[in-house]
Design an enzyme around this catalytic site. Structure first.
Site: not given
Ligand code: KIV
Length: 290
Positions: A55, A93, A123, A192
């Site tokens: 994000s 991520d 993740k 989500e």
């Molecule tokens: O990238 C992010 O912030 C996310 C969250 C919304 C779980 O994957």
């Protein structure tokens, strides 16, 4: 349920603690962070886990989706956030393109996060091909978190940023995906934008913790985006966000005052400047300009 908040900045929370928290019915708190100050703040507030989410492509880098985030950008942000978040688990991520092509790519990029950014886990989004990627990453000894429901990296294929699993068939598919991610070795799964009865069922059938965002109160934990919960942008937030502050307005007012004061000469004041000994000043003033 424990009523005492954890001691911020004590030793790193062991990963196995998350499963213990699920079993004990203690809610897990996660928030995104993208740099040293946000990592520090999350740690000081006593959160359990920090997500260096892609994000960041939107909140920090100004893109209109998460897709453009690159490994190099994510590594830079994750390294800084991990320096700030001493106690919380730090999960990074894997950005779009870093794991879609092969298991080898997935493991190579997960290893980069652990070695170059000192994060604790990574993740990835989706099930299907992501199952094999999750298995490969977990097999390499790197803790991996799943993410199903609204998966922003594939928002176009999902028809936009909208809730998922709203029919019985799709809800059942989400339950199957969650089970498959657990079987593939994920230590936790983000849900989500899924209806709360679906999140509740998934949370009940899994032994690993679920972390919800727009997935209701039955999840084992919650995650929110730092900028959403602190109100660090103009305009409306998604329905699932609770704004705990309006820092955009506070910051803008402060910057406007600063602008006015520089223009009017009200800043800097005497208190913001450095003096020099009188005799040195006299000598200096007596020196003709070069
Ligand atoms: O990238 C992010 O912030 C996310 C969250 C919304 C779980 O994957």
């Amino acid at each position: 349920m424990s009523t005492r908040p954890p001691t911020p900045s004590a030793g790193k929370l062991p990963l196995t603690r998350l499963a213990e928290m699920k079993r004990a019915g203690e809610r897990i708190v996660m928030v995104t962070a993208y740099d040293y100050p946000s990592g520090r703040l999350a740690d000081a507030a006593g959160v359990d886990a920090v997500l260096v989410g892609d994000s960041a492509a939107m909140t920090v880098l100004g893109h209109d989706s998460t897709v453009p985030a690159t490994m190099e950008e994510m590594l830079l942000l994750a390294r800084a956030a991990a320096r700030g978040a001493a106690r919380p688990l730090v999960v990074a991520d894997l950005p779009f393109g870093s794991y879609q092509v092969s298991d080898e790519d997935a493991v190579r990029n997960a290893v980069r996060f652990v070695k170059e950014a000192a994060v604790d886990a990574v993740k990835l989004e989706g099930a299907g091909p992501a199952l094999s990627r999750a298995r490969a990453i977990a097999g390499a000894g790197i803790p991996v978190m799943g993410h199903i429901g609204l998966t922003p990296q594939s928002a176009t294929a999902l028809g936009g940023f909208r809730a998922q699993g709203r029919t019985a068939t799709r809800a059942r598919k989400l339950v199957e995906e969650a089970r498959a991610l657990e079987a593939a070795g994920c230590f936790s799964i983000v849900l989500e934008c899924v209806p709360s009865p679906v999140a509740e069922r998934i949370t009940r059938v899994l032994s690993v913790p679920t972390i919800g965002i727009g997935a209701g109160a039955a999840c084992d934990g919650q995650v929110l985006v730092f900028h959403d919960l602190l109100g660090i942008y103009e305009g409306r937030s998604p329905r699932f966000v609770k704004r705990y502050a309006n820092l955009y307005a506070v910051a803008r007012q402060a910057l406007e005052r600063y602008t006015e004061e520089v223009r009017s000469g009200a800043f800097p004041e005497e208190a913001h400047t450095y003096a020099m000994p009188e005799e040195e000043r006299a000598l200096f003033e007596a020196t003709p300009p070069a």
